[in-house]
Design a protein around this motif. Structure first.
Motif, PDB file in Angstrom:
ATOM      1  N   CYS A  76       0.831  -1.297  -0.046  1.00  0.00           N
ATOM      2  CA  CYS A  76      -0.033   0.002   0.045  1.00  0.00           C
ATOM      3  C   CYS A  76       0.921   1.158   0.079  1.00  0.00           C
ATOM      4  O   CYS A  76       0.696   1.986  -0.884  1.00  0.00           O
ATOM      5  CB  CYS A  76      -0.779  -0.221   1.392  1.00  0.00           C
ATOM      6  SG  CYS A  76      -1.948  -1.581   1.333  1.00  0.00           S
ATOM      7  N   GLY A  77       1.851   1.317   0.766  1.00  0.00           N
ATOM      8  CA  GLY A  77       2.634   2.479   1.186  1.00  0.00           C
ATOM      9  C   GLY A  77       3.615   2.584  -0.038  1.00  0.00           C
ATOM     10  O   GLY A  77       3.557   3.501  -0.787  1.00  0.00           O
ATOM     11  N   GLY A  78       4.227   1.714   0.016  1.00  0.00           N
ATOM     12  CA  GLY A  78       5.488   2.054  -1.141  1.00  0.00           C
ATOM     13  C   GLY A  78       4.963   1.974  -2.545  1.00  0.00           C
ATOM     14  O   GLY A  78       5.209   2.934  -3.213  1.00  0.00           O
ATOM     15  N   VAL A  79       3.982   1.340  -2.952  1.00  0.00           N
ATOM     16  CA  VAL A  79       3.289   1.162  -4.265  1.00  0.00           C
ATOM     17  C   VAL A  79       2.797   2.612  -4.753  1.00  0.00           C
ATOM     18  O   VAL A  79       3.000   3.112  -5.698  1.00  0.00           O
ATOM     19  CB  VAL A  79       2.760  -0.019  -4.541  1.00  0.00           C
ATOM     20  CG1 VAL A  79       1.127   0.295  -4.747  1.00  0.00           C
ATOM     21  CG2 VAL A  79       3.241  -0.935  -6.024  1.00  0.00           C
ATOM     22  N   THR A  80       2.081   3.127  -3.795  1.00  0.00           N
ATOM     23  CA  THR A  80       1.293   4.333  -4.028  1.00  0.00           C
ATOM     24  C   THR A  80       2.215   5.453  -4.189  1.00  0.00           C
ATOM     25  O   THR A  80       2.181   6.410  -5.145  1.00  0.00           O
ATOM     26  CB  THR A  80       0.206   4.740  -3.006  1.00  0.00           C
ATOM     27  OG1 THR A  80       0.865   4.571  -1.850  1.00  0.00           O
ATOM     28  CG2 THR A  80      -0.924   3.712  -3.200  1.00  0.00           C
ATOM     29  N   GLU A  81       3.238   5.523  -3.344  1.00  0.00           N
ATOM     30  CA  GLU A  81       4.429   6.625  -3.507  1.00  0.00           C
ATOM     31  C   GLU A  81       4.918   6.446  -4.669  1.00  0.00           C
ATOM     32  O   GLU A  81       5.534   7.455  -5.388  1.00  0.00           O
ATOM     33  CB  GLU A  81       5.330   6.380  -2.052  1.00  0.00           C
ATOM     34  CG  GLU A  81       4.498   6.894  -0.989  1.00  0.00           C
ATOM     35  CD  GLU A  81       3.873   8.186  -0.798  1.00  0.00           C
ATOM     36  OE1 GLU A  81       4.339   9.143  -1.301  1.00  0.00           O
ATOM     37  OE2 GLU A  81       2.598   8.273  -0.454  1.00  0.00           O
ATOM     38  N   LEU A  82       5.364   5.335  -5.250  1.00  0.00           N
ATOM     39  CA  LEU A  82       6.274   4.984  -6.427  1.00  0.00           C
ATOM     40  C   LEU A  82       5.502   5.633  -7.702  1.00  0.00           C
ATOM     41  O   LEU A  82       5.912   6.254  -8.533  1.00  0.00           O
ATOM     42  CB  LEU A  82       6.560   3.347  -6.566  1.00  0.00           C
ATOM     43  CG  LEU A  82       7.590   3.025  -7.630  1.00  0.00           C
ATOM     44  CD1 LEU A  82       8.891   3.622  -7.370  1.00  0.00           C
ATOM     45  CD2 LEU A  82       7.624   1.580  -7.904  1.00  0.00           C
ATOM     46  N   LYS A 134      -5.428  14.213   1.966  1.00  0.00           N
ATOM     47  CA  LYS A 134      -4.400  14.930   0.804  1.00  0.00           C
ATOM     48  C   LYS A 134      -4.204  13.934  -0.395  1.00  0.00           C
ATOM     49  O   LYS A 134      -3.888  14.236  -1.364  1.00  0.00           O
ATOM     50  CB  LYS A 134      -3.015  14.908   1.733  1.00  0.00           C
ATOM     51  CG  LYS A 134      -2.069  15.734   1.073  1.00  0.00           C
ATOM     52  CD  LYS A 134      -1.055  16.219   2.101  1.00  0.00           C
ATOM     53  CE  LYS A 134       0.324  16.375   1.431  1.00  0.00           C
ATOM     54  NZ  LYS A 134       1.471  15.317   1.734  1.00  0.00           N
ATOM     55  N   ASP A 135      -4.343  12.307   0.220  1.00  0.00           N
ATOM     56  CA  ASP A 135      -4.031  11.380  -0.705  1.00  0.00           C
ATOM     57  C   ASP A 135      -4.897  11.377  -2.089  1.00  0.00           C
ATOM     58  O   ASP A 135      -5.000  11.354  -3.275  1.00  0.00           O
ATOM     59  CB  ASP A 135      -4.207   9.923  -0.256  1.00  0.00           C
ATOM     60  CG  ASP A 135      -2.687   9.160  -0.525  1.00  0.00           C
ATOM     61  OD1 ASP A 135      -1.918   9.811  -0.555  1.00  0.00           O
ATOM     62  OD2 ASP A 135      -2.703   7.939  -0.776  1.00  0.00           O
ATOM     63  N   LEU A 136      -6.255  11.736  -1.503  1.00  0.00           N
ATOM     64  CA  LEU A 136      -7.514  11.436  -2.434  1.00  0.00           C
ATOM     65  C   LEU A 136      -7.589  12.946  -3.064  1.00  0.00           C
ATOM     66  O   LEU A 136      -8.304  12.854  -4.070  1.00  0.00           O
ATOM     67  CB  LEU A 136      -8.688  11.529  -1.369  1.00  0.00           C
ATOM     68  CG  LEU A 136      -9.081  10.205  -0.771  1.00  0.00           C
ATOM     69  CD1 LEU A 136      -9.656  10.102   0.361  1.00  0.00           C
ATOM     70  CD2 LEU A 136      -8.904   9.136  -1.631  1.00  0.00           C
TER      71      LEU A 136
END
Ligand code: NDP
Ligand code: MG
Length: 352
Positions: A198-204, A306-308
């Motif tokens: 979740c964390g790594g992939v969305t930031e990438l 913020k993400d959304l």
């Protein structure tokens, strides 16, 4: 699994009652799969909660958690992790049969000492390695999702059999069951979702998309490149590892992968991963999350918003609306997970 093991698991819950507490992502999938496997399932819920009706629509007669737990041989605690300690203390433990088994789908509360069952009770873990909607869909298709199984407390001598029999009823033995410990499941699960899934992939994805858009490329082209195509690549890796992915991409893509990839995810990333893992192992992450939840999640809600609000979400929404098949699969999922998500988001005043 051989035939005699299969018979043993299939017979284990004959004449026994299974209480499933919670009817969300995992709860619904477990209750439906176990019922279809012939197990006697009672769903325990809050009478005025949103999912009570959904359980009724699926043909269950939901009961309060206390009523569901009474007389149950196994109690699966499948409400949200942060709700579990209070539900357990108020409604589960006072009504537990003395030689019952308590089952979790994630080891968080037991591992971090938020729930401790009495000595006479079995405490087990059956953690399907997939979201609830998939646990159900794979079962309906005659398959299963892999499950991790662990025993924290074996009071009756039957704890492990109960856990395997439960995993069998979920369809998990078709895909494979791996024995683990509560510590290993909890720590690796938290690490996976934070660092990679979740964390790594969305930031990438976000960093890649921003890099292209900031350089003047069309946001739509950047979306297809950095997000949409990820599924195709992940499907290949899922089916046949890196080797299969390499078979299907061009020589040029492979050369770029091998020479540039390690510059993107580098030694510093791995150092950060080690720090994140250390926070999980020391209990610092659990402590932080429990405190955040107790304070009504101010920081969490702010970050989520913020993400959304990120422009990639707007571009994505427009592009996805043109792909009819995505609408179809979103609809299908909404029978399970998405509805629950919407409800949660409405409750939190934001979206997951
Ligand atoms: P959900 O958030 O989907 O659970 C929602 C359900 O819990 C609803 O039925 C809700 O009822 C009920 N609930 C919430 N609060 C209470 C309460 N106080 N008393 C009674 N019922 C309550 O949970 P998940 O399925 O996501 O997670 C369940 C467990 O499974 C967790 O331990 C999680 O870590 C684990 N897990 C989850 C995975 C997933 O894919 N989501 C994957 C693997 C493990 P109401 O309608 O009343 O609100
Ligand atoms: Mg993110």
């Amino acid at each position: 699994m051989n035939k005699s093991q299969q018979d043993k698991y299939e017979a284990y819950f004959t004449g026994k009652k299974v209480a499933v507490v919670g009817y969300g992502s995992q709860g619904r999938a477990h209750a439906l799969n176990l019922r279809d496997s012939g197990y006697n399932v009672v769903v325990g819920l809050r009478p005025n909660g949103a999912t009570w009706k959904r359980a009724e629509q699926d043909g269950f007669k939901p009961a309060t958690v206390a009523e569901a737990v009474k007389g149950a041989d196994l109690v699966a605690i499948l409400c949200p992790d942060m709700a579990q300690p209070a539900v357990y203390k108020e409604s589960v433990e006072p009504n537990l049969k003395k030689d019952a088994a308590v089952l979790f789908a994630h080891g968080f509360n037991v591992h971090y000492g938020q729930i401790a069952a009495p000595a006479g009770v079995d405490v087990v873990l059956v953690a399907p390695k997939a979201p609830g909607a998939l646990v159900r869909r794979q079962f309906e298709e005659g398959r299963g999702v892999p499950c991790l199984v662990a025993v924290h407390q074996d009071a009756t001598g039957n704890a492990k059999t109960a856990a395997y029999a439960y995993a069998h009823g979920l369809g998990g033995t078709k895909a494979g069951v791996i024995e683990t410990t509560f510590a290993e499941e909890t720590e690796t699960d938290l690490f996976g979702e934070q660092a990679v899934l979740c964390g790594g992939v969305t930031e990438l994805i976000t960093a890649g998309w921003e890099t292209l858009v900031e350089a003047g490329y069309q946001p739509e082209v950047a979306y297809f490149e950095c997000l949409h195509e990820l599924k195709l690549i992940v499907d290949l890796i899922y089916e046949g590892g890196f080797a299969r992915m390499h078979e299907f991409v061009s020589e040029t893509a492979k050369y770029g992968d091998l020479t540039r990839g390690p510059r993107i995810v580098d030694a510093r990333t791995k150092e950060q991963m080690k720090t994140v893992l250390e926070e999980i192992r020391s209990g610092a992450f659990a402590k932080e999350w429990i405190a955040e939840d107790k304070a009504n999640k101010p920081h969490y809600n702010q970050l989520l918003q913020k993400d959304l609000d990120h422009p990639i979400e707007k571009v994505g929404k427009e592009l996805r609306s043109k792909m009819a098949w995505l609408q179809a699969s979103a609809k299908e999922a909404s029978a399970g997970q998405a509805k629950e998500d919407e409800r949660k988001l409405a409750a939190a005043g934001s979206k997951t």
